[in-house]
Design a protein around this motif. Structure first.
Motif, PDB file in Angstrom:
ATOM      1  N   ASP A   8       0.834  -1.204   0.000  1.00  0.00           N
ATOM      2  CA  ASP A   8       0.000   0.000   0.000  1.00  0.00           C
ATOM      3  C   ASP A   8       0.869   1.254   0.000  1.00  0.00           C
ATOM      4  O   ASP A   8       0.570   2.229  -0.698  1.00  0.00           O
ATOM      5  CB  ASP A   8      -0.934   0.011   1.216  1.00  0.00           C
ATOM      6  N   LYS A   9       1.944   1.229   0.770  1.00  0.00           N
ATOM      7  CA  LYS A   9       2.836   2.390   0.825  1.00  0.00           C
ATOM      8  C   LYS A   9       3.552   2.583  -0.510  1.00  0.00           C
ATOM      9  O   LYS A   9       3.738   3.718  -0.979  1.00  0.00           O
ATOM     10  CB  LYS A   9       3.844   2.222   1.964  1.00  0.00           C
ATOM     11  N   ILE A  10       3.952   1.476  -1.145  1.00  0.00           N
ATOM     12  CA  ILE A  10       4.570   1.566  -2.478  1.00  0.00           C
ATOM     13  C   ILE A  10       3.596   2.212  -3.451  1.00  0.00           C
ATOM     14  O   ILE A  10       3.972   3.117  -4.213  1.00  0.00           O
ATOM     15  CB  ILE A  10       4.998   0.165  -2.980  1.00  0.00           C
ATOM     16  N   ASP A  11       2.343   1.775  -3.443  1.00  0.00           N
ATOM     17  CA  ASP A  11       1.329   2.371  -4.328  1.00  0.00           C
ATOM     18  C   ASP A  11       1.158   3.857  -4.041  1.00  0.00           C
ATOM     19  O   ASP A  11       1.059   4.676  -4.962  1.00  0.00           O
ATOM     20  CB  ASP A  11      -0.016   1.648  -4.166  1.00  0.00           C
ATOM     21  N   TYR A  12       1.144   4.210  -2.763  1.00  0.00           N
ATOM     22  CA  TYR A  12       1.011   5.614  -2.391  1.00  0.00           C
ATOM     23  C   TYR A  12       2.177   6.437  -2.958  1.00  0.00           C
ATOM     24  O   TYR A  12       1.973   7.476  -3.576  1.00  0.00           O
ATOM     25  CB  TYR A  12       0.947   5.757  -0.865  1.00  0.00           C
ATOM     26  N   TYR A  13       3.401   5.960  -2.743  1.00  0.00           N
ATOM     27  CA  TYR A  13       4.568   6.697  -3.222  1.00  0.00           C
ATOM     28  C   TYR A  13       4.622   6.755  -4.742  1.00  0.00           C
ATOM     29  O   TYR A  13       5.040   7.756  -5.324  1.00  0.00           O
ATOM     30  CB  TYR A  13       5.864   6.082  -2.669  1.00  0.00           C
ATOM     31  N   ARG A  14       4.197   5.699  -5.408  1.00  0.00           N
ATOM     32  CA  ARG A  14       4.126   5.748  -6.875  1.00  0.00           C
ATOM     33  C   ARG A  14       3.122   6.811  -7.323  1.00  0.00           C
ATOM     34  O   ARG A  14       3.342   7.501  -8.314  1.00  0.00           O
ATOM     35  CB  ARG A  14       3.754   4.382  -7.434  1.00  0.00           C
ATOM     36  N   GLY A  15       2.021   6.910  -6.585  1.00  0.00           N
ATOM     37  CA  GLY A  15       1.041   7.956  -6.884  1.00  0.00           C
ATOM     38  C   GLY A  15       1.635   9.339  -6.704  1.00  0.00           C
ATOM     39  O   GLY A  15       1.396  10.235  -7.521  1.00  0.00           O
ATOM     40  N   VAL A  16       2.404   9.535  -5.636  1.00  0.00           N
ATOM     41  CA  VAL A  16       3.069  10.815  -5.396  1.00  0.00           C
ATOM     42  C   VAL A  16       4.017  11.130  -6.555  1.00  0.00           C
ATOM     43  O   VAL A  16       4.036  12.252  -7.080  1.00  0.00           O
ATOM     44  CB  VAL A  16       3.836  10.807  -4.054  1.00  0.00           C
ATOM     45  N   LEU A  17       4.800  10.138  -6.977  1.00  0.00           N
ATOM     46  CA  LEU A  17       5.740  10.345  -8.086  1.00  0.00           C
ATOM     47  C   LEU A  17       5.005  10.661  -9.388  1.00  0.00           C
ATOM     48  O   LEU A  17       5.427  11.541 -10.149  1.00  0.00           O
ATOM     49  CB  LEU A  17       6.636   9.122  -8.268  1.00  0.00           C
ATOM     50  N   ALA A  18       3.913   9.973  -9.651  1.00  0.00           N
ATOM     51  CA  ALA A  18       3.134  10.224 -10.868  1.00  0.00           C
ATOM     52  C   ALA A  18       2.559  11.635 -10.846  1.00  0.00           C
ATOM     53  O   ALA A  18       2.561  12.333 -11.864  1.00  0.00           O
ATOM     54  CB  ALA A  18       2.020   9.187 -10.999  1.00  0.00           C
ATOM     55  N   GLU A  19       2.074  12.052  -9.675  1.00  0.00           N
ATOM     56  CA  GLU A  19       1.534  13.407  -9.546  1.00  0.00           C
ATOM     57  C   GLU A  19       2.619  14.451  -9.806  1.00  0.00           C
ATOM     58  O   GLU A  19       2.378  15.445 -10.481  1.00  0.00           O
ATOM     59  CB  GLU A  19       0.943  13.569  -8.137  1.00  0.00           C
ATOM     60  N   ARG A  20       3.808  14.218  -9.293  1.00  0.00           N
ATOM     61  CA  ARG A  20       4.921  15.154  -9.512  1.00  0.00           C
ATOM     62  C   ARG A  20       5.284  15.232 -11.005  1.00  0.00           C
ATOM     63  O   ARG A  20       5.560  16.300 -11.512  1.00  0.00           O
ATOM     64  CB  ARG A  20       6.149  14.737  -8.703  1.00  0.00           C
ATOM     65  N   ARG A  21       5.283  14.070 -11.678  1.00  0.00           N
ATOM     66  CA  ARG A  21       5.599  14.079 -13.114  1.00  0.00           C
ATOM     67  C   ARG A  21       4.553  14.861 -13.892  1.00  0.00           C
ATOM     68  O   ARG A  21       4.876  15.630 -14.787  1.00  0.00           O
ATOM     69  CB  ARG A  21       5.687  12.644 -13.638  1.00  0.00           C
ATOM     70  N   THR A  22       3.294  14.671 -13.507  1.00  0.00           N
ATOM     71  CA  THR A  22       2.207  15.389 -14.180  1.00  0.00           C
ATOM     72  C   THR A  22       2.357  16.889 -13.964  1.00  0.00           C
ATOM     73  O   THR A  22       2.225  17.672 -14.909  1.00  0.00           O
ATOM     74  CB  THR A  22       0.839  14.904 -13.650  1.00  0.00           C
ATOM     75  N   GLU A  23       2.669  17.309 -12.734  1.00  0.00           N
ATOM     76  CA  GLU A  23       2.858  18.736 -12.433  1.00  0.00           C
ATOM     77  C   GLU A  23       4.048  19.290 -13.205  1.00  0.00           C
ATOM     78  O   GLU A  23       3.986  20.403 -13.723  1.00  0.00           O
ATOM     79  CB  GLU A  23       3.044  18.937 -10.926  1.00  0.00           C
ATOM     80  N   LYS A  24       5.121  18.517 -13.292  1.00  0.00           N
ATOM     81  CA  LYS A  24       6.319  18.968 -14.006  1.00  0.00           C
ATOM     82  C   LYS A  24       6.017  19.117 -15.499  1.00  0.00           C
ATOM     83  O   LYS A  24       6.453  20.085 -16.126  1.00  0.00           O
ATOM     84  CB  LYS A  24       7.466  17.987 -13.781  1.00  0.00           C
ATOM     85  N   GLN A  25       5.254  18.175 -16.038  1.00  0.00           N
ATOM     86  CA  GLN A  25       4.898  18.257 -17.463  1.00  0.00           C
ATOM     87  C   GLN A  25       4.027  19.471 -17.725  1.00  0.00           C
ATOM     88  O   GLN A  25       4.177  20.155 -18.733  1.00  0.00           O
ATOM     89  CB  GLN A  25       4.168  16.974 -17.899  1.00  0.00           C
ATOM     90  N   LYS A  26       3.126  19.808 -16.803  1.00  0.00           N
ATOM     91  CA  LYS A  26       2.267  20.990 -16.950  1.00  0.00           C
ATOM     92  C   LYS A  26       3.113  22.249 -16.930  1.00  0.00           C
ATOM     93  O   LYS A  26       2.869  23.193 -17.690  1.00  0.00           O
ATOM     94  CB  LYS A  26       1.225  21.030 -15.846  1.00  0.00           C
ATOM     95  N   GLU A  27       4.123  22.281 -16.059  1.00  0.00           N
ATOM     96  CA  GLU A  27       5.011  23.439 -15.947  1.00  0.00           C
ATOM     97  C   GLU A  27       5.812  23.624 -17.217  1.00  0.00           C
ATOM     98  O   GLU A  27       6.050  24.754 -17.660  1.00  0.00           O
ATOM     99  CB  GLU A  27       5.948  23.291 -14.754  1.00  0.00           C
ATOM    100  N   GLU A  28       6.242  22.531 -17.839  1.00  0.00           N
ATOM    101  CA  GLU A  28       7.034  22.603 -19.057  1.00  0.00           C
ATOM    102  C   GLU A  28       6.209  23.098 -20.231  1.00  0.00           C
ATOM    103  O   GLU A  28       6.742  23.754 -21.121  1.00  0.00           O
ATOM    104  CB  GLU A  28       7.632  21.220 -19.365  1.00  0.00           C
ATOM    105  N   VAL A  29       4.908  22.802 -20.242  1.00  0.00           N
ATOM    106  CA  VAL A  29       4.016  23.230 -21.331  1.00  0.00           C
ATOM    107  C   VAL A  29       3.720  24.710 -21.192  1.00  0.00           C
ATOM    108  O   VAL A  29       3.592  25.414 -22.167  1.00  0.00           O
ATOM    109  CB  VAL A  29       2.719  22.385 -21.318  1.00  0.00           C
ATOM    110  N   SER A  30       3.678  25.228 -19.973  1.00  0.00           N
ATOM    111  CA  SER A  30       3.298  26.620 -19.733  1.00  0.00           C
ATOM    112  C   SER A  30       4.325  27.590 -20.156  1.00  0.00           C
ATOM    113  O   SER A  30       5.400  27.589 -20.414  1.00  0.00           O
ATOM    114  CB  SER A  30       3.012  26.860 -18.276  1.00  0.00           C
TER     115      SER A  30
END
Length: 133
Positions: A111-133
């Protein structure tokens, strides 16, 4: 099958050091080991069979004191078979409980691994949004 095995042969077979083998002897987990006419220790097939069970029980966390008591039952003869069955059933029940506990802990880790993977995925999504802006 050979009549006797050297300490080295037995140690290799079970992946033990000679010190561990001597420790098992000292703790009374094996029958009194015979000596060859040369004075060297030698193990009978029965010793090896008992050591196989001792290793199994030890690898499944049976305490040395209970292992010693079990080995004494074996040495005392066939009339102790009911007590041996009881000892093994008790250990099996404890092992079943331990496995269930380990499975619960494993699920917590997953469960903790899934949580941390979710955190990492969210960070990648935020970083990709920043790069597009």
């Amino acid at each position: 099958m050979a009549d006797y095995y050297t300490p080295g042969e037995v140690a290799r077979r079970f992946g033990l050091s000679l010190d561990t083998l001597r420790y098992y002897e000292k703790e009374g987990l094996l029958t009194e080991v015979e000596r060859a006419p040369s004075g060297h220790r030698r193990y009978r097939a029965d010793d090896v069979e008992l050591l196989d069970l001792v290793r199994c029980l030890r690898d499944t966390d049976m305490p040395i004191a209970r292992l010693r008591a079990f080995a004494e039952l074996v040495r005392d003869g066939d009339h102790t078979v009911p007590q041996r069955v009881e000892a093994l059933e008790t250990h099996d029940a404890q092992l079943t409980e331990r496995i269930a506990e380990l499975r619960r802990r494993q699920q917590t880790i997953r469960d903790k691994i899934d949580y941390y993977r979710g955190v990492l995925a969210e960070r990648r999504t935020e970083k990709q949004k920043e790069e597009v802006s």
